[in-house]
Design a protein around this motif. Structure first.
Motif, PDB file in Angstrom:
ATOM      1  N   ASN A 199     -70.287 -10.752  24.009  1.00 34.65           N
ATOM      2  CA  ASN A 199     -70.162 -10.602  25.519  1.00 34.65           C
ATOM      3  C   ASN A 199     -69.023  -9.328  25.717  1.00 34.65           C
ATOM      4  N   PRO A 200     -68.878  -8.614  26.764  1.00 34.46           N
ATOM      5  CA  PRO A 200     -67.610  -7.959  26.967  1.00 34.46           C
ATOM      6  C   PRO A 200     -66.353  -8.324  26.749  1.00 34.46           C
ATOM      7  N   GLY A 201     -66.190  -9.460  27.323  1.00 36.59           N
ATOM      8  CA  GLY A 201     -64.891 -10.062  27.429  1.00 36.59           C
ATOM      9  C   GLY A 201     -63.753  -9.262  27.913  1.00 36.59           C
ATOM     10  N   PRO A 202     -62.653  -9.640  27.358  1.00 34.56           N
ATOM     11  CA  PRO A 202     -61.563  -8.932  28.079  1.00 34.56           C
ATOM     12  C   PRO A 202     -61.213  -7.415  27.695  1.00 34.56           C
ATOM     13  N   LYS A 203     -61.882  -7.109  26.454  1.00 31.69           N
ATOM     14  CA  LYS A 203     -62.109  -5.593  25.990  1.00 31.69           C
ATOM     15  C   LYS A 203     -62.711  -4.732  27.173  1.00 31.69           C
ATOM     16  N   ALA A 204     -63.565  -5.371  27.987  1.00 26.22           N
ATOM     17  CA  ALA A 204     -64.187  -4.590  29.144  1.00 26.22           C
ATOM     18  C   ALA A 204     -63.056  -4.060  29.909  1.00 26.22           C
ATOM     19  N   SER A 236     -52.875  -7.932  28.476  1.00 25.06           N
ATOM     20  CA  SER A 236     -51.737  -8.416  28.008  1.00 25.06           C
ATOM     21  C   SER A 236     -51.888  -9.752  28.011  1.00 25.06           C
ATOM     22  N   LYS A 237     -52.561 -10.584  28.624  1.00 22.03           N
ATOM     23  CA  LYS A 237     -52.771 -11.954  28.498  1.00 22.03           C
ATOM     24  C   LYS A 237     -53.835 -12.505  27.767  1.00 22.03           C
ATOM     25  N   GLN A 238     -54.703 -11.775  27.668  1.00 21.36           N
ATOM     26  CA  GLN A 238     -55.947 -12.421  26.927  1.00 21.36           C
ATOM     27  C   GLN A 238     -56.114 -11.661  25.656  1.00 21.36           C
ATOM     28  N   MET A 239     -55.571 -10.496  25.385  1.00 21.17           N
ATOM     29  CA  MET A 239     -55.738 -10.025  24.012  1.00 21.17           C
ATOM     30  C   MET A 239     -54.211 -10.164  23.557  1.00 21.17           C
ATOM     31  N   LEU A 240     -53.349  -9.662  24.110  1.00 18.60           N
ATOM     32  CA  LEU A 240     -51.999  -9.698  23.285  1.00 18.60           C
ATOM     33  C   LEU A 240     -51.170 -11.053  23.454  1.00 18.60           C
ATOM     34  N   GLY A 241     -51.765 -11.920  24.128  1.00 15.34           N
ATOM     35  CA  GLY A 241     -50.866 -13.327  24.266  1.00 15.34           C
ATOM     36  C   GLY A 241     -49.553 -12.970  25.080  1.00 15.34           C
ATOM     37  N   ILE A 252     -58.677   1.450  41.540  1.00 12.85           N
ATOM     38  CA  ILE A 252     -58.545   0.354  42.376  1.00 12.85           C
ATOM     39  C   ILE A 252     -59.947  -0.602  42.305  1.00 12.85           C
ATOM     40  N   TYR A 253     -61.021   0.010  42.572  1.00 12.90           N
ATOM     41  CA  TYR A 253     -62.368  -0.930  42.645  1.00 12.90           C
ATOM     42  C   TYR A 253     -62.460  -1.412  41.168  1.00 12.90           C
ATOM     43  N   ALA A 254     -63.273  -2.594  41.173  1.00 11.37           N
ATOM     44  CA  ALA A 254     -63.495  -3.361  40.168  1.00 11.37           C
ATOM     45  C   ALA A 254     -62.436  -3.937  39.607  1.00 11.37           C
ATOM     46  N   GLY A 255     -61.073  -3.977  40.038  1.00 14.13           N
ATOM     47  CA  GLY A 255     -59.795  -4.699  39.789  1.00 14.13           C
ATOM     48  C   GLY A 255     -58.903  -3.299  39.218  1.00 14.13           C
ATOM     49  N   SER A 256     -57.760  -3.107  39.903  1.00 12.08           N
ATOM     50  CA  SER A 256     -56.941  -2.090  39.731  1.00 12.08           C
ATOM     51  C   SER A 256     -56.544  -1.842  38.230  1.00 12.08           C
ATOM     52  N   SER A 257     -55.783  -1.003  37.919  1.00 15.75           N
ATOM     53  CA  SER A 257     -55.418  -0.571  36.567  1.00 15.75           C
ATOM     54  C   SER A 257     -54.374  -1.675  36.361  1.00 15.75           C
ATOM     55  N   GLU A 258     -53.547  -2.085  37.340  1.00 15.02           N
ATOM     56  CA  GLU A 258     -52.447  -3.210  36.903  1.00 15.02           C
ATOM     57  C   GLU A 258     -53.077  -4.118  36.743  1.00 15.02           C
ATOM     58  N   VAL A 259     -54.163  -4.608  37.422  1.00 19.92           N
ATOM     59  CA  VAL A 259     -54.897  -6.040  37.020  1.00 19.92           C
ATOM     60  C   VAL A 259     -55.738  -5.681  35.433  1.00 19.92           C
ATOM     61  N   GLN A 260     -56.058  -4.684  35.288  1.00 17.99           N
ATOM     62  CA  GLN A 260     -56.697  -4.463  33.763  1.00 17.99           C
ATOM     63  C   GLN A 260     -55.512  -4.743  32.970  1.00 17.99           C
ATOM     64  N   ARG A 261     -54.475  -4.306  32.936  1.00 14.78           N
ATOM     65  CA  ARG A 261     -53.467  -4.304  32.132  1.00 14.78           C
ATOM     66  C   ARG A 261     -53.080  -5.581  32.063  1.00 14.78           C
TER      67      ARG A 261
END
Length: 401
Positions: free
Chosen positions: A314-319, A395-400, A382-391
């Protein structure tokens, strides 16, 4: 990772090119070029979507058991690349790209039989009821209520920034069915008929003058419980799965590569003030080359991602990484395109971009939709989750962190 196309892939590429040459008529191509919103105008988009549906290529990301062509990741990438280069319409993909996979994973057999074939043929337009006034990017704070009433829910509330709601037939919507526990709990996923009594759509006109967004009001709207996808109060799980596909199931770099080619074309026709073309200007050429390097880097990263998808992941957080790269590089391309057309970036005349309009734009045809696309493109981070949300996700799911 082998980047060379096999003979089978080359044959498929030729098949796609032949199909586009035969079916992408000049009127469809012209109307598409006029568009400034995230989608082509409904008439043009629906026409192209039905052409793809008849061919069995609309739901091109679907496996055969869902009713799709069963293409592998390379074939999907080839298809997206050829469509981007050819300038095909940006169709309403909410059905096949978003709610279709949800129904396939979480839906009942009856829901699959009713909706999946119709989505694949583009018999209905879908819209997404997620965002609400005052919620910002905190989706879990939604307040639209769905109260149980026998075999139905009674829905009251409002959704905002609802793309395509003014011509939508169905809305997949997150509603609150319980106020117990954490705010992520008590949310359910409903399919709502946009023609049902109590549904009101009010337009939101964008800065460019385009009408793509809306606010939707639900006043005592009766929705059958058979239209709930997944278990009651477990819509958050459904929503997270859907957002992975919204952010990561599409290849961004084919459109970015097409954007590079478009800027080169414009710069070859625009003057640099010294008697030559803009492409002869050292500063402009440097900026374009730097962006091209970014696109190539994103393409290689994206192809590695596609390779993982082809193995069933699945795409997962890398999406989030690809959504972030695609939207931010796209905005930088848009800014450079605005610089390339110079003073023609000032006028924005929405009435000249209507397919049936006989009004003429003040500048050259290649500059007609540049400003509109730039203005509307500001929302892509902004849509589909802002850049801040993506970062934050990365940071949480891939970098811990």
């Amino acid at each position: 990772m082998d980047l060379k196309l096999s003979k089978e892939d080359q044959a498929f590429q030729e098949e796609v090119r032949s199909f586009l040459k035969e079916n992408l008529t000049e009127d469809i191509r012209y109307n598409t070029a006029l568009g400034g919103a995230v989608r082509s105008d409904p008439a043009t988009g629906d026409k192209w979507a039905r052409i793809l549906g008849q061919k069995g290529w609309l739901a091109y990301t679907w496996p055969k058991e869902m009713g799709g062509p069963g293409w592998n990741s390379v074939q999907r990438y080839i298809f997206e690349s050829e469509c981007a280069l050819a300038g095909t319409p940006l169709v309403n993909s909410m059905g096949f790209r978003m709610v279709g996979p949800i129904i396939h994973k979480f839906g009942t057999d009856e829901q699959k039989a009713e909706h999946l074939p119709r989505i694949a043929r583009h018999e209905l337009n879908w819209c997404q009821g997620y965002s609400e006034p005052g919620s910002g990017s905190d989706l879990a704070s939604l307040q639209t209520q769905a109260k149980s009433d026998g075999d139905d829910y009674i829905v009251n509330g409002t959704k905002i920034w609802t793309t395509g709601a003014h011509y939508g037939d169905m809305c997949f919507c997150l509603v609150r069915t319980s106020n117990e526990g954490k705010k992520q709990e008590g949310i359910s996923f409903l399919l709502i008929d946009m023609k049902a009594p109590g549904v009101t759509v009010q337009p939101i006109i964008m800065l460019s003058g385009d009408h793509d967004l809306n606010q939707v009001f639900f006043d005592d709207v009766r929705v059958p419980k058979s239209n709930r996808v997944g278990a009651e109060n477990e819509g958050w799980t459904v929503a997270k799965y859907l957002l992975e596909f919204e952010r990561g199931a599409v290849a961004y770099t084919p459109a970015l590569k097409a954007g590079i080619l478009d800027i080169r074309k414009i710069a070859s026709m625009e003057r640099n003030g010294m008697g030559g073309s803009l492409m002869e200007d050292d500063d402009f050429r440097r900026r374009l080359t730097n962006l091209e390097v970014e696109v190539i880097s994103a393409e290689y990263t994206e192809k590695r991602f596609m390779s993982a998808l082809s193995q069933g992941q699945n795409p997962g957080p890398k999406a989030s990484m690809f959504k972030l790269m695609g939207s931010e590089i796209g905005q930088r391309l848009s800014e450079l395109r605005m610089d390339a057309i110079s003073y023609y970036a000032v006028p924005n005349e929405p009435e000249t971009r209507e397919p049936s309009s006989n009004k003429r734009f003040v500048g050259p045809e290649y500059a007609q939709a540049v400003t509109a696309k730039h203005l509307n493109g500001r929302a892509s981070t902004i849509y589909a989750g802002s850049s801040e949300v993506q970062r934050t996700i990365l940071s949480k799911q891939m970098l811990g962190l």
